[in-house]
Design a protein around this motif. Structure first.
Motif, PDB file in Angstrom:
ATOM      1  N   THR A 243      16.422   3.677   0.736  1.00 50.86           N
ATOM      2  CA  THR A 243      15.456   3.203   1.800  1.00 50.86           C
ATOM      3  C   THR A 243      15.797   1.933   2.631  1.00 50.86           C
ATOM      4  O   THR A 243      15.177   1.676   3.574  1.00 50.86           O
ATOM      5  N   GLY A 244      17.059   1.163   2.293  1.00 52.77           N
ATOM      6  CA  GLY A 244      17.332   0.396   3.187  1.00 52.77           C
ATOM      7  C   GLY A 244      17.403   0.313   4.468  1.00 52.77           C
ATOM      8  O   GLY A 244      17.163  -0.711   5.348  1.00 52.77           O
ATOM      9  N   GLY A 245      18.073   1.414   4.997  1.00 49.68           N
ATOM     10  CA  GLY A 245      18.437   1.609   6.112  1.00 49.68           C
ATOM     11  C   GLY A 245      17.148   1.889   7.213  1.00 49.68           C
ATOM     12  O   GLY A 245      16.912   1.473   8.274  1.00 49.68           O
ATOM     13  N   TYR A 246      15.932   2.425   6.592  1.00 51.15           N
ATOM     14  CA  TYR A 246      14.758   2.532   7.165  1.00 51.15           C
ATOM     15  C   TYR A 246      14.247   0.809   7.378  1.00 51.15           C
ATOM     16  O   TYR A 246      13.836   0.446   8.589  1.00 51.15           O
ATOM     17  N   LEU A 247      14.298   0.144   6.569  1.00 53.81           N
ATOM     18  CA  LEU A 247      13.973  -1.336   6.587  1.00 53.81           C
ATOM     19  C   LEU A 247      14.879  -2.082   7.552  1.00 53.81           C
ATOM     20  O   LEU A 247      14.269  -2.718   8.526  1.00 53.81           O
TER      21      LEU A 247
ATOM     22  N   ILE B  66       0.947  -1.102  -0.066  1.00 53.03           N
ATOM     23  CA  ILE B  66      -0.140   0.045  -0.038  1.00 53.03           C
ATOM     24  C   ILE B  66       0.803   1.322  -0.131  1.00 53.03           C
ATOM     25  O   ILE B  66       1.368   1.611   1.000  1.00 53.03           O
ATOM     26  N   THR B  67       1.325   1.729  -1.034  1.00 55.61           N
ATOM     27  CA  THR B  67       2.388   2.893  -1.247  1.00 55.61           C
ATOM     28  C   THR B  67       1.853   3.934  -2.107  1.00 55.61           C
ATOM     29  O   THR B  67       1.051   3.867  -3.074  1.00 55.61           O
ATOM     30  N   VAL B  68       2.250   5.021  -1.393  1.00 56.25           N
ATOM     31  CA  VAL B  68       2.092   6.284  -2.132  1.00 56.25           C
ATOM     32  C   VAL B  68       3.613   6.884  -2.226  1.00 56.25           C
ATOM     33  O   VAL B  68       4.238   7.308  -1.211  1.00 56.25           O
ATOM     34  N   PRO B  69       4.128   7.107  -3.453  1.00 55.67           N
ATOM     35  CA  PRO B  69       5.261   7.589  -3.594  1.00 55.67           C
ATOM     36  C   PRO B  69       5.459   9.221  -3.088  1.00 55.67           C
ATOM     37  O   PRO B  69       4.600   9.986  -3.744  1.00 55.67           O
ATOM     38  N   LEU B  70       6.472   9.347  -2.404  1.00 51.62           N
ATOM     39  CA  LEU B  70       6.627  10.579  -1.800  1.00 51.62           C
ATOM     40  C   LEU B  70       8.166  11.054  -1.980  1.00 51.62           C
ATOM     41  O   LEU B  70       8.823  11.251  -1.053  1.00 51.62           O
ATOM     42  N   GLY B  71       8.680  10.979  -3.211  1.00 52.45           N
ATOM     43  CA  GLY B  71      10.087  11.189  -3.320  1.00 52.45           C
ATOM     44  C   GLY B  71      10.992  10.051  -2.933  1.00 52.45           C
ATOM     45  O   GLY B  71      10.431   8.844  -3.361  1.00 52.45           O
ATOM     46  N   PRO B  72      12.199   9.909  -2.375  1.00 53.93           N
ATOM     47  CA  PRO B  72      12.938   8.683  -2.320  1.00 53.93           C
ATOM     48  C   PRO B  72      12.399   7.580  -1.106  1.00 53.93           C
ATOM     49  O   PRO B  72      12.486   6.470  -1.298  1.00 53.93           O
ATOM     50  N   VAL B  73      11.419   8.077  -0.497  1.00 53.38           N
ATOM     51  CA  VAL B  73      11.005   7.050   0.535  1.00 53.38           C
ATOM     52  C   VAL B  73       9.342   7.067   0.451  1.00 53.38           C
ATOM     53  O   VAL B  73       8.759   8.286   0.507  1.00 53.38           O
TER      54      VAL B  73
ATOM     55  N   ILE C  55      24.125  13.563   0.539  1.00 59.31           N
ATOM     56  CA  ILE C  55      23.184  14.684   1.106  1.00 59.31           C
ATOM     57  C   ILE C  55      23.551  15.071   2.494  1.00 59.31           C
ATOM     58  O   ILE C  55      23.650  14.087   3.371  1.00 59.31           O
ATOM     59  N   ASP C  56      23.193  16.109   3.166  1.00 58.81           N
ATOM     60  CA  ASP C  56      23.493  16.568   4.439  1.00 58.81           C
ATOM     61  C   ASP C  56      22.079  16.053   5.231  1.00 58.81           C
ATOM     62  O   ASP C  56      21.189  15.752   4.692  1.00 58.81           O
ATOM     63  N   ALA C  57      22.421  16.078   6.389  1.00 63.16           N
ATOM     64  CA  ALA C  57      21.143  15.773   7.518  1.00 63.16           C
ATOM     65  C   ALA C  57      20.039  16.442   7.171  1.00 63.16           C
ATOM     66  O   ALA C  57      18.793  15.795   6.893  1.00 63.16           O
ATOM     67  N   PRO C  58      20.015  17.918   7.064  1.00 61.71           N
ATOM     68  CA  PRO C  58      18.896  18.756   6.965  1.00 61.71           C
ATOM     69  C   PRO C  58      17.970  18.343   5.628  1.00 61.71           C
ATOM     70  O   PRO C  58      16.832  18.203   5.611  1.00 61.71           O
ATOM     71  N   ALA C  59      18.799  18.080   4.560  1.00 62.11           N
ATOM     72  CA  ALA C  59      17.983  17.679   3.237  1.00 62.11           C
ATOM     73  C   ALA C  59      17.484  16.248   3.452  1.00 62.11           C
ATOM     74  O   ALA C  59      16.087  16.149   3.000  1.00 62.11           O
TER      75      ALA C  59
ATOM     76  N   VAL D 295      23.929   7.207   0.698  1.00 65.48           N
ATOM     77  CA  VAL D 295      23.602   6.654  -0.728  1.00 65.48           C
ATOM     78  C   VAL D 295      23.418   7.976  -1.615  1.00 65.48           C
ATOM     79  O   VAL D 295      24.172   7.934  -2.904  1.00 65.48           O
ATOM     80  N   TYR D 296      22.983   9.095  -1.095  1.00 62.34           N
ATOM     81  CA  TYR D 296      22.599  10.265  -2.022  1.00 62.34           C
ATOM     82  C   TYR D 296      23.627  11.466  -1.852  1.00 62.34           C
ATOM     83  O   TYR D 296      23.608  12.370  -2.619  1.00 62.34           O
TER      84      TYR D 296
END
Length: 178
Positions: free
Chosen positions: A82-86, A22-29, A136-140, A133-134
């Motif tokens: 997204t692997g770190g979230y998993l 059940i997915t709604v794409p919102l950018g990288p996550v 980018i910095d923490a705020p981004a 992976v990207y």
């Protein structure tokens, strides 16, 4: 593990997979319903069984079974943005289980606190991997992968408490002080 525990783990692995689809794409996550199912686990299972459930889910996904969001599978998902979230789901489950065993709080408050602790671990590990992976910095990373999800995830955690009460009542579950 008892037959009942094995069956419960299997059902919960299937619930995790279905909730990821059940997915709604919102950018990288992507936005999924996984937070609801994940928050349920420490409330309806022992800490060990909840951890085993998440570990089995991750192993199935790593082996290529399309159990992750967007019907994805494979080791590349766990190594991707997204692997770190998993992986944080598994790392956060013992923390959530410890919160559930803390008898200082009422049962409902423990359910919410356990879900929030689980999410916090997942957010931290996921953000670190997304940054890596990207590049980018923490705020981004927080702006695209945490901030948009906090309120919906807290709502899912709160909803999990009522669902868990009904599941535990229906199954007559009593384990780890529940």
């Amino acid at each position: 593990m008892s037959n009942r525990s094995i069956a419960r783990c299997g059902i919960c692995v299937a619930l995790l997979a279905c909730s990821a689809w059940i997915t709604v794409p919102l950018g990288p996550v992507p936005f999924t319903m996984q937070a609801l199912v994940l928050a349920l686990l420490p409330q309806i299972m022992t800490t060990r069984d909840a951890f085993v459930t998440v570990a089995l889910y991750l192993l199935l996904g790593a082996a290529g079974v399309p159990v992750f969001s967007g019907f994805q599978g494979g080791l590349g998902v766990l190594l991707g943005p997204t692997g770190g979230y998993l992986l944080g789901f598994a790392a956060g489950m013992p923390v959530a289980g410890a919160v559930m065993r803390a008898s200082l709080l009422p049962r409902r408050a423990r359910g919410v606190a356990a879900g929030i602790a689980l999410l916090a671990v997942s957010y931290v590990l996921g953000t670190l991997q997304l940054m890596n992976v990207y590049g980018i910095d923490a705020p981004a990373a927080l702006a695209v992968a945490v901030v948009p999800f906090v309120v919906p995830d807290v709502v899912k955690v709160a909803a999990s408490v009522g669902v868990a009460e009904r599941i535990n009542r229906a199954l007559g579950a009593v384990s780890e002080g529940r």
